[in-house]
Motif scaffolding. Structure first.
Motif, PDB file in Angstrom:
ATOM      1  N   SER A  13      47.781  21.266  81.263  1.00 44.97           N
ATOM      2  CA  SER A  13      47.184  22.020  82.352  1.00 44.97           C
ATOM      3  C   SER A  13      45.712  21.685  82.525  1.00 44.97           C
ATOM      4  CB  SER A  13      47.356  23.520  82.099  1.00 44.97           C
ATOM      5  OG  SER A  13      46.711  24.273  83.088  1.00 44.97           O
ATOM      6  N   ASN A  76      47.024  34.486  94.588  1.00 44.18           N
ATOM      7  CA  ASN A  76      47.648  33.171  94.465  1.00 44.18           C
ATOM      8  C   ASN A  76      46.645  32.089  94.829  1.00 44.18           C
ATOM      9  OD1 ASN A  76      49.360  30.995  94.332  1.00 44.18           O
ATOM     10  ND2 ASN A  76      51.021  31.977  95.467  1.00 44.18           N
ATOM     11  N   VAL A  78      46.266  29.187  93.511  1.00 50.09           N
ATOM     12  CA  VAL A  78      46.830  27.839  93.473  1.00 50.09           C
ATOM     13  C   VAL A  78      47.377  27.438  94.845  1.00 50.09           C
ATOM     14  CG1 VAL A  78      48.588  26.345  92.459  1.00 50.09           C
ATOM     15  CG2 VAL A  78      47.320  27.935  91.012  1.00 50.09           C
ATOM     16  N   SER A  79      48.090  28.337  95.512  1.00 53.13           N
ATOM     17  CA  SER A  79      48.655  28.026  96.833  1.00 53.13           C
ATOM     18  C   SER A  79      47.560  27.785  97.860  1.00 53.13           C
ATOM     19  CB  SER A  79      49.571  29.163  97.304  1.00 53.13           C
ATOM     20  OG  SER A  79      50.708  29.264  96.475  1.00 53.13           O
ATOM     21  N   ARG A  82      46.123  24.310  97.254  1.00 56.90           N
ATOM     22  CA  ARG A  82      46.990  23.246  97.761  1.00 56.90           C
ATOM     23  C   ARG A  82      46.943  23.141  99.275  1.00 56.90           C
ATOM     24  NH1 ARG A  82      52.008  25.031  93.848  1.00 56.90           N
ATOM     25  NH2 ARG A  82      51.258  23.999  91.941  1.00 56.90           N
ATOM     26  N   GLN A 121      38.526  28.265  94.488  1.00 60.45           N
ATOM     27  CA  GLN A 121      39.789  28.528  93.789  1.00 60.45           C
ATOM     28  C   GLN A 121      39.875  27.713  92.497  1.00 60.45           C
ATOM     29  OE1 GLN A 121      40.614  30.955  95.579  1.00 60.45           O
ATOM     30  NE2 GLN A 121      39.451  30.157  97.316  1.00 60.45           N
ATOM     31  N   ILE A 125      40.397  29.301  88.802  1.00 62.13           N
ATOM     32  CA  ILE A 125      41.554  28.867  88.005  1.00 62.13           C
ATOM     33  C   ILE A 125      41.089  28.282  86.680  1.00 62.13           C
ATOM     34  CG2 ILE A 125      43.445  27.184  87.894  1.00 62.13           C
ATOM     35  CD1 ILE A 125      43.644  27.504  90.986  1.00 62.13           C
ATOM     36  N   SER A 129      41.772  29.588  82.969  1.00 59.63           N
ATOM     37  CA  SER A 129      42.585  28.709  82.124  1.00 59.63           C
ATOM     38  C   SER A 129      41.955  28.448  80.769  1.00 59.63           C
ATOM     39  CB  SER A 129      42.839  27.379  82.844  1.00 59.63           C
ATOM     40  OG  SER A 129      43.597  27.573  84.021  1.00 59.63           O
ATOM     41  N   THR A 182      46.891  18.469  93.177  1.00 61.42           N
ATOM     42  CA  THR A 182      46.972  19.937  93.207  1.00 61.42           C
ATOM     43  C   THR A 182      48.408  20.440  93.082  1.00 61.42           C
ATOM     44  OG1 THR A 182      47.132  20.067  95.642  1.00 61.42           O
ATOM     45  CG2 THR A 182      44.916  20.093  94.662  1.00 61.42           C
ATOM     46  N   ILE A 185      49.043  21.501  89.488  1.00 62.51           N
ATOM     47  CA  ILE A 185      48.255  22.567  88.862  1.00 62.51           C
ATOM     48  C   ILE A 185      49.129  23.787  88.638  1.00 62.51           C
ATOM     49  CG2 ILE A 185      46.360  24.214  89.226  1.00 62.51           C
ATOM     50  CD1 ILE A 185      44.837  22.067  90.653  1.00 62.51           C
ATOM     51  N   GLN A 186      49.042  24.340  87.455  1.00 62.78           N
ATOM     52  CA  GLN A 186      49.812  25.538  87.119  1.00 62.78           C
ATOM     53  C   GLN A 186      48.885  26.751  87.147  1.00 62.78           C
ATOM     54  OE1 GLN A 186      51.627  24.866  83.318  1.00 62.78           O
ATOM     55  NE2 GLN A 186      52.850  23.133  84.006  1.00 62.78           N
ATOM     56  N   ALA A 187      49.371  27.839  87.718  1.00 58.34           N
ATOM     57  CA  ALA A 187      48.586  29.069  87.740  1.00 58.34           C
ATOM     58  C   ALA A 187      48.423  29.584  86.318  1.00 58.34           C
ATOM     59  CB  ALA A 187      49.276  30.118  88.601  1.00 58.34           C
TER      60      ALA A 187
END
Length: 391
Positions: A13, A76, A78-79, A82, A121, A125, A129, A182, A185-187
């Motif tokens: 990650s 969210n 991550v969304s 992206r 974002q 993240i 992380s 992207t 990428i994991q949340a």
């Protein structure tokens, strides 16, 4: 490898996040130093270049708040990251359809509007992380500096052999790779403690420490207008090659790498106030040195070393301050305010002012001297806030 001792899932990650930073700031290394050269090649005057920089930078005022509000409310990030990456590359391709001022302004403005969805974002993240790991924000963020170095030097060298269209052609490839990255990428795992927004972010944003922090950041970004818009043209006018200019810019970012490795320790040791004050003051000296003695390569090299503080350290401590000062529910919007107001308003005003002053390089001294004044004002403004409130 710095991630070697982490569990495999975290290892993977964080590597993806590091690659995302590499491409994001690599894209800045392609476009920001050389956009002036691209526009000059299209026949734009220095005033038009400054105006276009200012107009497209204004997109950074509205964009971050809109995207961060969506990310915080939907939970969210991550969304949103992206989607912003995809729309950035899609709209940037329209650069090849236009030749005139307003057409290119529209292309870059739309690209910047969607581009502002990415960094806030990504910062949030990354901060989430690295919590509970042996990694740090600086350890991940430094890969952005490495990407900036690689692509700045590469494109600078390419400009010696190819046309002034090179920066925008390279940008399309980098932005496409950024979007693809992207997708991997994991949340980060949600905290066991549920963070619910209580009240409005403005109850925090209107407090003196935050106001002073934002004002100082605005002054810093105003001062960067001359550098972002005209440094490459300045070096060309002084007789340096595209490759040399790329190496000058890369040196500035190279020293950032070392700063990001120790930024957390510096912040813990000296605090946000002290580090911001020292960085802003030295940045003022940096701009004045470029104004008065840029014909000396030694002065240029020294000024680029100070870039580690002008951008690297100030950004690292700013992210730290926002993360500590605001409740978790407001982190994305806090980053958005910082980027939209400081980089958006401050950057737009700085670009416009530098463009009006530059006069095809005839007023290089006045332009960089003015930048030095604004950085010094930013340093002085910190005295309106106690050190203990800006930690």
């Amino acid at each position: 490898m710095p991630f070697a001792k982490l569990p495999f899932a975290n290892h993977k990650s964080l590597i993806v996040l590091a690659l995302t930073y590499w491409l994001y700031f690599g894209q800045l290394g392609v476009l920001v130093p050389y956009l002036g050269i691209f526009l000059d090649g299209r026949g734009f005057s220095s005033a038009e270049i400054g105006e276009l920089f200012a107009v497209i930078t204004l997109a950074r005022i509205l964009g971050p708040g809109i995207w961060a509000g969506i990310a915080d409310k939907k939970g969210n990030a991550v969304s949103v990251l992206r989607l912003g990456s995809f729309l950035t590359v899609a709209t940037f391709c329209s650069v090849f359809l236009f030749e005139g001022f307003w057409g290119l302004t529209l292309s870059f403005g739309l690209m910047m509007m969607f581009w502002t969805a990415v960094l806030p974002q990504l910062e949030v993240i990354t901060m989430k992380s690295v919590e509970g790991t042996k990694a740090s924000y600086g350890l991940i963020r430094l890969w952005g500096s490495i990407g900036f170095i690689c692509l700045t030097v590469g494109v600078g060298k390419a400009l010696d052999s190819f046309s002034t269209e090179t920066p925008v052609i390279a940008s399309v490839g980098v932005l496409l790779l950024l979007f693809v990255t992207t997708l991997f990428i994991q949340a980060p795992k949600a905290s066991a403690e549920k963070h619910t927004a209580v009240g409005s972010i403005w109850q925090y944003a209107k407090q003196r420490p935050f106001v002073v922090f934002i004002f100082a950041s605005i002054c810093l970004q105003i001062s960067f207008g001359a550098y972002y818009g005209f440094f490459a043209l300045y070096m060309r006018d002084l007789g340096y090659s595209g490759q040399q200019t790329g190496l000058f810019i890369a040196l500035g970012v190279l020293v950032e790498v070392g700063i990001f490795l120790i930024a957390s320790r510096l912040t813990a040791r000296f605090g946000v106030w002290n580090l911001l004050f020292a960085s802003l003051l030295l940045t003022a000296l940096r701009w004045y040195a470029l104004a008065s003695a840029a014909d000396s390569m030694a002065v240029i090299l020294l000024s680029q070393v100070i870039h580690a503080l002008s951008f690297g350290l100030t950004h690292a401590v700013s992210v730290h301050f926002i993360h500590q000062f605001l409740p978790p529910a407001f982190h994305s919007r806090g980053q958005a305010i910082y980027i939209s107001v400081a980089f958006g308003f401050g950057g737009a005003f700085g670009n416009y002012m530098a463009g009006q002053q530059w006069d095809q390089g005839a007023n290089a001294y006045e332009t960089f001297a003015t930048a030095a004044v604004f950085s010094a004002i930013g340093a002085a403004s910190l005295f309106f806030c106690k050190r203990k409130h800006l930690m």
